[in-house]
Design an enzyme around this catalytic site. Structure first.
Site, PDB file in Angstrom:
ATOM      1  N   ASP A 321       0.856  -1.182   0.000  1.00 25.27           N
ATOM      2  CA  ASP A 321       0.000   0.000   0.000  1.00 25.27           C
ATOM      3  C   ASP A 321       0.894   1.235   0.000  1.00 25.27           C
ATOM      4  O   ASP A 321       1.525   1.504   1.008  1.00 25.27           O
ATOM      5  CB  ASP A 321      -0.980   0.002   1.173  1.00 25.27           C
ATOM      6  CG  ASP A 321      -0.363  -0.525   2.475  1.00 25.27           C
ATOM      7  OD1 ASP A 321       0.684  -1.205   2.438  1.00 25.27           O
ATOM      8  OD2 ASP A 321      -0.920  -0.242   3.541  1.00 25.27           O
ATOM      9  N   GLU A 511      12.252   0.692   7.476  1.00 22.40           N
ATOM     10  CA  GLU A 511      11.288  -0.185   6.797  1.00 22.40           C
ATOM     11  C   GLU A 511      11.562  -0.267   5.309  1.00 22.40           C
ATOM     12  O   GLU A 511      11.196  -1.231   4.656  1.00 22.40           O
ATOM     13  CB  GLU A 511       9.854   0.315   7.035  1.00 22.40           C
ATOM     14  CG  GLU A 511       9.657   1.735   6.577  1.00 22.40           C
ATOM     15  CD  GLU A 511       8.205   2.177   6.476  1.00 22.40           C
ATOM     16  OE1 GLU A 511       7.313   1.338   6.592  1.00 22.40           O
ATOM     17  OE2 GLU A 511       8.002   3.383   6.267  1.00 22.40           O
TER      18      GLU A 511
END
Ligand SMILES: *[C@@H]1O[C@H](CO)[C@@H](O)[C@H](O)[C@H]1NC(C)=O
Ligand SMILES: *[C@@H]1O[C@H](CO)[C@@H](O)[C@H](O)[C@H]1NC(C)=O
Ligand SMILES: *[C@@H]1O[C@H](CO)[C@@H](O)[C@H](O)[C@H]1NC(C)=O
Ligand SMILES: *[C@@H]1O[C@H](CO)[C@@H](O)[C@H](O)[C@H]1NC(C)=O
Ligand SMILES: *[C@@H]1O[C@H](CO)[C@@H](O)[C@H](O)[C@H]1NC(C)=O
Ligand SMILES: *[C@@H]1O[C@H](CO)[C@@H](O)[C@H](O)[C@H]1NC(C)=O
Length: 577
Positions: A321, A511
């Protein structure tokens, strides 16, 4: 209860006035965390920089009381509540996020796991120690009050402590946990892994599937299905057959969810195929990104908004996403049609789950079930071969249901069938390497890019993500081809040096990484600031350090003529042999 029915009436009234159709159910029943006027007012007032902040706040009173107090405020301000009053209301009725959990130092954590001894480069070995230490910062345990008074929290109670990704992600997440668990097993922390597995199995028993993450607003969407694989990795480490026997039916149940609620029929050249897709038919903006979803939807006519919101949720379910992978016909988020895509990685994950479940049932002596999964897998492989594979281009691709075409853009996920061991013959491996070469992937020296398209979204160029490095590296490394293994090592070396260089500079793991510049930097784009921690990045780094500990170096050596030329030479050699 008067508060709730009052709110419902009010909602209906507003709905009628605005001519809205309440077509799809919200992501959960909570009139505070998932739907309703309170959520709308607070999120649209942007009281906090990140919409996730508000929906993570525990209540100070019962939800009925909070709703009736809000109703009163709403009535007394004629529906127009000032920002100050709203802020005061939230301060009185909500607590700061995060208090419903405590940091937890895993009981099975111990200094210096055995595999560290096999890391030759002393700087990398010291770094591995640091990564291993970070588990103690990422451990969380949910307080009992969440179990006693679940209505006061958006957090879903989980009985066993777990490792979180880090940053804004302060609860458990589904697919992240696979790479976290891989790292934990190398850290010799099987008890922690077992607890995390038990939590996920409890979710399946309770909700029929594993939710995206540990919050009620994530309930109606899942994430890439890796639960069976997690069990397999745990079993490989512990051989805990009793645990498998106790939970096999729950693993079966998760597959039922994916086949019942996430499958799609496609006829092609007179044949009939069933494959899977991400699909979340629940309405409204995502509560944790409410204002962004609302503002995006305002660019569309009213009757197109619900559909946009379901596609955004499906994109979140995909784990990517957001990404150009889900955009049909443009490079823009408004054109997201996730449910119209049959993803290569989702079907690879399920192909692998079917094989593992066949193995599990064989181990437990249930040949009927084993046979069932082998047949399901054979059908899936035939479907993947017919619809997702492209012989000319030498790879699998996502398939668009409406246009009936493959998406030939580059994504590392295109190689996931190899990673999943779903297809692994040497001819396929050779074609996959050529596919990477054709897309000039070896010219990126800091990691494999998520795509070659710049869309402003975080799952596109120039970001690189740890799990996607693993999807390519492990697939090639486990193949029987010496050339593929050499390529895999080089890719792992690139990634380790990127992670390590930035760790030296900022003392942090991220991340995602920006691989377009020569000095390593954290990634960017998408809906929120880049996060530190970071569960799956640490897991993948530990995995590469384990696999290549005797070969990896912390410093990039003198550049070879060009990595890609070297690989091309290897490829030619391979073709000649
Ligand atoms: C708010 O107004 C509605 C409609 O006028 C009314 O039915 C409701 O009882 C009121 N609620 C409160 C808490 O005053
Ligand atoms: C709401 O109140 C503010 C002042 O508090 C005012 O500026 C604004 O126009 C009002 N909006 C509506 C829709 O009445
Ligand atoms: C370390 O390397 C040796 C030789 O390659 C191997 O046999 C051993 O299993 C490795 N130990 C660990 C803990 O990975
Ligand atoms: C696919 O087609 C089969 C056979 O026609 C049918 O039983 C099944 O319900 C269909 N599944 C979906 C997801 O449409
Ligand atoms: C195999 O598993 C199915 C589904 O759980 C169950 O109904 C059946 O009784 C099992 N058969 C054997 C032989 O254990
Ligand atoms: C494979 O790719 C080639 C080249 O783009 C294209 O012509 C062909 O139609 C594709 N095959 C399938 C099955 O999509």
């Amino acid at each position: 209860m008067q508060g709730i029915s009052g709110m419902l009436q009010l909602g209906l009234l507003l709905g009628l006035q605005l001519g809205l159709e309440v077509a799809l159910p919200p992501p959960c029943d909570s009139q505070i965390y998932c739907t309703g006027e309170l959520l709308r007012q607070v999120q649209m007032a942007k009281l906090y920089q990140d919409d996730k902040h508000f929906v993570d706040m525990p209540l100070t009173k019962d939800p009925d009381q909070v709703l009736s107090d809000f109703n009163e405020l709403f009535n007394s301000s004629g529906g127009n509540i000032s920002r100050d009053l709203l802020k005061t209301f939230v301060n009185e009725h909500f607590k700061d996020p995060g208090q419903e959990m405590e940091t937890w130092i895993p009981e099975d954590w111990k200094a210096s796991p055995r595999f560290f001894q096999n890391i030759s480069d002393t700087r990398l070995r010291a770094w591995a120690e640091d990564l291993h230490n970070i588990w103690k910062k990422l451990g969380r345990k949910i307080k009992l009050d969440v179990s006693d008074q679940p209505d006061r929290y958006s957090l879903i109670y989980a009985a066993h402590p777990f490792i979180v990704p880090g940053g804004r992600f302060i609860e458990f997440y589904y697919w992240d946990s696979y790479w976290v668990m891989q790292g934990l097993l190398l850290s010799e922390m099987a008890a922690t892994v077992k607890g995390m597995l038990q939590n996920f199995l409890d979710m399946v028993k309770h909700y029929g599937h594993v939710p995206n993450g540990g919050r009620v607003y994530y309930l109606q969407r899942s994430q890439p299905p890796l639960l069976t694989l997690m069990m397999d990795r745990y079993l490989a480490y512990t051989n805990d057959l009793a645990f498998l026997r106790d939970n096999i039916e729950t693993l079966d149940l998760e597959l039922v969810f994916w086949m019942r609620d996430r499958s799609v029929n496609i006829s092609h050249k007179g044949e009939h195929y069933v494959l899977n897709r991400y699909h979340v038919p629940y309405g409204g903006p995502r509560p944790e990104s409410y204002s962004k979803d609302e503002e995006l939807a305002e660019l569309l006519p009213e009757d197109a908004r619900e559909s946009l919101w379901t596609e955004l949720k499906a994109g979140a379910e995909a784990g990517w996403d957001f990404s150009s992978r889900w955009f049909v016909g443009s490079n823009y988020l408004l054109d997201i049609k996730t449910s119209q895509v049959v993803p290569a990685d989702l079907n690879a994950f399920l192909c692998q789950a079917e094989e593992l479940l066949a193995n599990f049932h064989t181990k437990l002596g249930n040949m009927t079930m084993a046979q069932y999964y082998l047949e399901a897998q054979a059908q899936r492989k035939a479907a993947m071969k017919a619809l997702l594979w492209n012989e000319t281009l030498g790879s699998w691709f996502d398939f668009h249901i409406e246009t009936r075409k493959q998406n030939h853009a580059f994504y590392p996920s295109n190689l996931s069938p190899l990673w999943a061991g779903c297809f692994s013959d040497l001819d396929t491996v050779r074609k996959n390497i050529k596919y990477l070469e054709d897309n000039k992937i070896f010219t990126y020296r800091h990691g494999i890019p998520t795509s070659l398209q710049i869309s402003g979204q975080q799952w596109d160029f120039p970001n690189a993500w740890a799990p996607l490095q693993d999807l390519v590296v492990k697939g090639l490394a486990d193949s029987g081809s010496a050339q593929a293994q050499e390529v895999a090592f080089q890719l792992a070396q690139n990634w380790i040096q990127t992670n390590f260089a930035l760790y030296q500079k900022n003392k942090a793991m991220y991340e995602k990484y920006d691989i377009s510049i020569d000095v390593a930097e954290p990634g960017g784009g998408g809906e929120y600031e880049v996060q530190e921690g970071f569960g799956w990045t640490n897991g993948v780094a530990l995995q590469f350090l384990d696999r290549y500990g005797n070969l990896l170096t912390s410093r990039s050596g003198p550049m070879l003529p060009s990595t890609s030329w070297l690989l091309l030479a290897l490829l030619l050699l391979d073709l000649l042999c």
